[in-house]
Design an enzyme around this catalytic site. Structure first.
Site, PDB file in Angstrom:
ATOM      1  N   ASN A 157      79.107  86.335  21.091  1.00  0.00           N
ATOM      2  CA  ASN A 157      77.800  86.547  21.724  1.00  0.00           C
ATOM      3  C   ASN A 157      76.566  86.747  20.745  1.00  0.00           C
ATOM      4  O   ASN A 157      75.484  86.837  21.217  1.00  0.00           O
ATOM      5  CB  ASN A 157      77.874  87.989  22.586  1.00  0.00           C
ATOM      6  CG  ASN A 157      78.192  89.151  21.578  1.00  0.00           C
ATOM      7  OD1 ASN A 157      78.652  88.973  20.539  1.00  0.00           O
ATOM      8  ND2 ASN A 157      77.999  90.439  22.274  1.00  0.00           N
ATOM      9  N   CYS A 158      77.051  86.072  19.605  1.00  0.00           N
ATOM     10  CA  CYS A 158      75.757  86.169  18.593  1.00  0.00           C
ATOM     11  C   CYS A 158      74.964  84.931  18.771  1.00  0.00           C
ATOM     12  O   CYS A 158      75.360  83.897  18.991  1.00  0.00           O
ATOM     13  CB  CYS A 158      76.618  86.023  17.044  1.00  0.00           C
ATOM     14  SG  CYS A 158      75.662  85.552  15.814  1.00  0.00           S
ATOM     15  N   ASP A 159      73.731  85.187  18.580  1.00  0.00           N
ATOM     16  CA  ASP A 159      72.733  84.119  19.187  1.00  0.00           C
ATOM     17  C   ASP A 159      72.959  83.020  17.842  1.00  0.00           C
ATOM     18  O   ASP A 159      72.923  81.689  18.209  1.00  0.00           O
ATOM     19  CB  ASP A 159      71.241  84.495  18.789  1.00  0.00           C
ATOM     20  CG  ASP A 159      71.045  85.462  20.166  1.00  0.00           C
ATOM     21  OD1 ASP A 159      71.574  85.528  21.057  1.00  0.00           O
ATOM     22  OD2 ASP A 159      70.051  86.344  20.011  1.00  0.00           O
TER      23      ASP A 159
END
Length: 115
Positions: free
Chosen positions: A9-11
Site C-alpha cells: 500500500n506504499c504510494d
C-alpha cells in the site's frame, strides 16, 4: 528475475510497479508484511547497500521509534529494528540480480535497461 521489495500500500511502491508494468518488465513483488523478511535476506541488503541507506528516517515508522533508540542507532540496533519493523526500510528496493536500487525515479529505472 527482477524482484521488488516493499509494502503493497506504499504510494512509491505503487508508482514503481505501475512504471514497470507500463514498460512491460516482468518482476516479482515481495511484500514484507505478507511474505516476511528473513535475517539472511536483510543481511544481503545491508552488505550491498549499507544499513544507513536502508533505514528510512523520513517515514512515520521512524518517528514512532523511541528517542533513546533513535539517538543511539548503530548497525546492530538498526538491523534488529528493520527485522522487527520491515516498514522502516526505504522502499522500493529493486533487485535486478546484478544490482540493488533503493527508491523510485522513472529516469533511474529507465537507465537500468531492465528489458
Amino acid at each position: 528475475m527482477i524482484t521488488m521489495y516493499g509494502i503493497k500500500n506504499c504510494d512509491t511502491i505503487k508508482k514503481a510497479r505501475q512504471w514497470l508494468e507500463a514498460e512491460g518488465i516482468d518482476y516479482q513483488f515481495h511484500d514484507y508484511r505478507k511474505d516476511g523478511l528473513s535475517a539472511e535476506l536483510l543481511d544481503t541488503f545491508i552488505a550491498d547497500l549499507g544499513w544507513e541507506a536502508l533505514l528510512n528516517k523520513r517515514g512515520t515508522t521512524w518517528r514512532k521509534v523511541a528517542d533513546e533508540i533513535r539517538d543511539t542507532i548503530n548497525a546492530d540496533s538498526a538491523r534488529e529494528l528493520m527485522l522487527d519493523n520491515p516498514s522502516i526500510i526505504k522502499r522500493p528496493l529493486l533487485d535486478t540480480q546484478t544490482q540493488k536500487v533503493l527508491g523510485f525515479k522513472a529516469d533511474d529505472y529507465a537507465a537500468l535497461n531492465l528489458k
